[in-house]
Design a protein around this motif. Structure first.
Motif, PDB file in Angstrom:
ATOM      1  N   THR A 259      14.403   0.906  -3.312  1.00  0.00           N
ATOM      2  CA  THR A 259      13.699   2.240  -2.620  1.00  0.00           C
ATOM      3  C   THR A 259      12.705   3.195  -3.654  1.00  0.00           C
ATOM      4  N   GLY A 260      13.490   2.964  -4.978  1.00  0.00           N
ATOM      5  CA  GLY A 260      12.631   3.693  -6.055  1.00  0.00           C
ATOM      6  C   GLY A 260      13.303   4.935  -6.306  1.00  0.00           C
ATOM      7  N   VAL A 261      14.482   4.756  -5.865  1.00  0.00           N
ATOM      8  CA  VAL A 261      15.660   5.584  -6.855  1.00  0.00           C
ATOM      9  C   VAL A 261      15.046   5.924  -8.749  1.00  0.00           C
ATOM     10  N   THR A 262      15.141   7.181  -8.656  1.00  0.00           N
ATOM     11  CA  THR A 262      14.952   7.126 -10.278  1.00  0.00           C
ATOM     12  C   THR A 262      16.697   7.148 -11.347  1.00  0.00           C
ATOM     13  N   PRO A 263      16.433   6.632 -12.507  1.00  0.00           N
ATOM     14  CA  PRO A 263      18.181   6.777 -12.860  1.00  0.00           C
ATOM     15  C   PRO A 263      18.679   8.392 -12.987  1.00  0.00           C
TER      16      PRO A 263
ATOM     17  N   ALA B 136       8.140   3.596  -7.307  1.00  0.00           N
ATOM     18  CA  ALA B 136       8.379   4.017  -6.869  1.00  0.00           C
ATOM     19  C   ALA B 136       8.332   4.528  -5.575  1.00  0.00           C
ATOM     20  N   SER B 137       7.973   3.754  -4.877  1.00  0.00           N
ATOM     21  CA  SER B 137       7.349   3.858  -3.330  1.00  0.00           C
ATOM     22  C   SER B 137       8.262   2.927  -2.560  1.00  0.00           C
ATOM     23  N   GLY B 138       8.708   2.319  -3.618  1.00  0.00           N
ATOM     24  CA  GLY B 138      10.022   0.397  -2.777  1.00  0.00           C
ATOM     25  C   GLY B 138       8.957  -0.298  -2.539  1.00  0.00           C
ATOM     26  N   ALA B 139       7.271  -0.474  -1.994  1.00  0.00           N
ATOM     27  CA  ALA B 139       6.552  -1.191  -1.193  1.00  0.00           C
ATOM     28  C   ALA B 139       7.080  -3.069  -2.062  1.00  0.00           C
TER      29      ALA B 139
ATOM     30  N   VAL C 227      -2.154  -1.842  -4.815  1.00  0.00           N
ATOM     31  CA  VAL C 227      -2.252  -1.911  -6.309  1.00  0.00           C
ATOM     32  C   VAL C 227      -3.558  -1.272  -6.593  1.00  0.00           C
ATOM     33  N   ALA C 228      -4.493  -1.747  -6.049  1.00  0.00           N
ATOM     34  CA  ALA C 228      -6.375  -1.413  -5.926  1.00  0.00           C
ATOM     35  C   ALA C 228      -5.783   0.357  -5.420  1.00  0.00           C
ATOM     36  N   GLU C 229      -5.598   0.426  -4.674  1.00  0.00           N
ATOM     37  CA  GLU C 229      -5.276   2.283  -4.281  1.00  0.00           C
ATOM     38  C   GLU C 229      -4.846   3.150  -4.665  1.00  0.00           C
ATOM     39  N   HIS C 230      -3.672   2.724  -5.237  1.00  0.00           N
ATOM     40  CA  HIS C 230      -3.030   3.536  -6.446  1.00  0.00           C
ATOM     41  C   HIS C 230      -4.104   3.582  -7.262  1.00  0.00           C
ATOM     42  N   ALA C 231      -4.234   2.813  -8.302  1.00  0.00           N
ATOM     43  CA  ALA C 231      -5.361   2.610  -9.030  1.00  0.00           C
ATOM     44  C   ALA C 231      -6.359   3.698  -9.438  1.00  0.00           C
ATOM     45  N   GLY C 232      -6.473   3.492  -8.119  1.00  0.00           N
ATOM     46  CA  GLY C 232      -8.400   4.012  -7.554  1.00  0.00           C
ATOM     47  C   GLY C 232      -7.611   5.609  -7.442  1.00  0.00           C
ATOM     48  N   ARG C 233      -7.198   5.955  -6.371  1.00  0.00           N
ATOM     49  CA  ARG C 233      -6.887   7.637  -6.510  1.00  0.00           C
ATOM     50  C   ARG C 233      -6.111   7.822  -8.052  1.00  0.00           C
ATOM     51  N   PHE C 234      -5.470   7.509  -8.744  1.00  0.00           N
ATOM     52  CA  PHE C 234      -5.614   7.859  -9.951  1.00  0.00           C
ATOM     53  C   PHE C 234      -7.230   8.071 -11.124  1.00  0.00           C
ATOM     54  N   VAL C 235      -7.688   6.999 -10.707  1.00  0.00           N
ATOM     55  CA  VAL C 235      -9.238   6.973 -11.450  1.00  0.00           C
ATOM     56  C   VAL C 235      -9.928   8.080 -10.714  1.00  0.00           C
ATOM     57  N   ARG C 236      -9.741   8.720  -9.871  1.00  0.00           N
ATOM     58  CA  ARG C 236     -10.445   9.275  -8.734  1.00  0.00           C
ATOM     59  C   ARG C 236     -10.122  10.591  -9.298  1.00  0.00           C
ATOM     60  N   GLU C 237      -8.533  11.234  -9.799  1.00  0.00           N
ATOM     61  CA  GLU C 237      -8.671  12.175  -9.948  1.00  0.00           C
ATOM     62  C   GLU C 237      -8.310  12.279 -11.055  1.00  0.00           C
TER      63      GLU C 237
END
Length: 495
Positions: A43-47, A437-440, A475-485
């Motif tokens: 679910t992406g729940v945090t501790p 975190a997304s749980g996907a 993975v590519a979507e999350h990593a690519g967005r991070f690089v752009r930001e």
């Protein structure tokens, strides 16, 4: 003072079997409903989020009702559990489990045999011993082989190295040689055995992350010249990160020539013992002095189910202590089979029953077919990654792992190499965290040559190549967005 009637109702006795049936039926229905409805591995729940719900439970105010307790369990555990049965759980060496083993788990928990002595276990002792013999036969250790079930690979490795130390004939200047890709439990075992921080010597690996026989020969020679006693060489049949199998025949030759104990950590690769097509990958394991197997990895068993096997049953005496109240020495003369004489543990669950029912219902060939499926899938995933310019992949696994790294493309040619590497590191770390975190999906991470990588560990035959491809897109979507930001002023594309 007698127990209150309400307290007695909760004891599992011949008078409460109906209550037992109802409680287990409710529990099984709850788990089955949850499994059937689970559409993502996490679910992406945090501790911190979950800790609030768990700490709010007042353990001094019992609910008194099974269904109310199960409702509460939904909130503090079942809802947010990590579900290894889901095809997009791709992280660690956690397998989906087979139904015959779950049946065994239910039986062994209810009967609650303790495996330390015959008078607490009876037939359970004989079943465990028969399974040890079966496993030793599959390995090829010979007629004098023996072993015992353990809690996991860490304990199995510890016991093997304990026996190796005792057989070394000295306590001075002891060394353990192991691969740079070997399991950290070797270092942990050395510390628990009272060896110095320099006791574990790391042997170089080849480009496929397998122990180098040339490097091993060099270290054996160096130790001899330095007056150090090599108490054991630990070869790995299935490294955690790379699924690599050390060249066992060559290593066995070197150990034989040097008179050194050979331990093979096959916690992961032991599934090959049941494979009709890949058993040859373990050739040489039959020459080991001791072997670790983890049935709860590649035999699709619930945790825990592991064993340590030895070529010569006599070395198990190094774990033997006699207590008058439990296993007095005279019982040996009476040929009473007390498993505590072989084990580091005293009280111990009948975990062997899970494997017994698995073999009796499914058979070993079916286990091998399941394991072969995930190895095939990992090979296909390697090919998929190799053809994708957004990623670089480390090495083709002999088992079912794939270690890879997202690589930003389209960065300026004059961007310093160290900044590009740092950016790639942070992008991969971010992608893994964002994905969880997304749980996907859930993937693992590791470090290779000082750089952060991602890892698929495939142990679920239900995971398809389409699942893997879709996770790679995430993975590519999350990593690519991070690089752009992180680089808004750079021209960047995801490839």
């Amino acid at each position: 003072m007698s127990l209150r009637p309400a307290a007695r109702e909760h004891l599992f006795t011949n008078g409460t079997v109906d209550r037992y049936r109802r409680a287990l039926a409710d529990g099984l229905d709850r788990v089955a409903t949850r499994i059937s409805a689970t559409d993502r591995p996490f679910t992406g729940v945090t501790p911190d989020q979950l800790a609030l719900e768990v700490s709010a439970v007042d353990l001094d105010r019992p609910l008194g009702d099974v269904r109310e307790a199960l409702d509460e369990l939904e909130d503090v555990y079942l809802r947010d559990a990590v579900y290894f049965h889901h095809p997009r759980y791709l992280a660690h060496l956690n397998c989906p489990v087979v139904i015959p083993a779950l049946l065994g788990e239910a039986v062994l928990s209810a009967v609650n045999s303790s495996m330390d002595t015959w008078d607490q276990s009876a037939g359970a002792t004989l079943i465990e011993r028969r399974l040890i013999d079966w496993t030793a036969e599959r390995i090829g250790l010979g007629p004098a082989a023996d072993g015992v079930f353990t809690s996991g690979g860490t304990q199995s490795n510890l016991q093997a190295l304990l026996m190796a130390r005792e057989e070394a004939g000295t306590r001075e200047h002891l060394r353990i040689l192991t691969s740079a890709a070997g399991h950290f439990s070797v270092q942990k075992a050395a510390k628990l055995l009272g060896l110095g921080p320099d006791a574990v010597v790391v042997v170089e690996t080849d480009r496929h992350r397998r122990m180098s026989p040339t490097g091993l020969a060099r270290e054996l020679q160096r130790c001899q010249e330095a007056g150090q006693t090599v108490m054991a060489v630990v070869a790995t049949a299935g490294t955690t990160d790379f699924g690599s199998i050390d060249p066992l025949p060559a290593i066995a030759d070197l150990c034989l020539a040097a008179g050194v104990w050979l331990h093979v950590d096959a916690a992961y690769g032991c599934g090959l013992l049941t494979s009709k097509t890949r058993r040859h990958l373990l050739d040489g394991i039959e020459r080991a002095d001791s072997v670790t197997v983890d049935f709860h990895k590649s035999f699709f068993q619930p945790v825990s189910s592991s064993a340590v096997l030895v070529r010569d049953r006599a070395v198990l005496r190094h774990a033997t202590y006699h207590a008058d109240y439990l296993n007095p020495a005279r019982m040996v003369e009476q040929r009473i089979p007390n498993q505590v004489d072989k084990s580091l543990q005293t009280t111990r669950r009948f975990d062997a029953l899970k494997l017994w029912l698995t073999l009796r219902i499914m058979g070993a060939d079916a286990i091998g077919e399941l394991f072969d499926e995930v190895v095939d899938r990992a090979s296909a995933a390697f090919d998929l990654l190799s053809e994708d310019p957004r990623f670089e992949v480390v090495t083709r696994s002999q088992l079912s792992t794939v270690v890879f790294r997202f690589m930003p493309t389209g960065l300026p040619a004059d961007l310093p190499a160290d900044l590009a590497r740092d950016l790639a590191d942070r992008a991969n770390l971010h992608a893994r965290e964002a994905l969880a975190a997304s749980g996907a999906a859930v993937v693992a991470g590791t470090t290779v040559d000082g750089q952060h990588h991602l890892k698929f560990t495939l142990l679920n035959p239900e995971t398809s190549l389409d699942d893997i491809a879709e996770v790679l897109e995430l993975v590519a979507e999350h990593a690519g967005r991070f690089v752009r930001e992180q680089t808004p002023d750079l021209t960047y594309s995801v490839g």
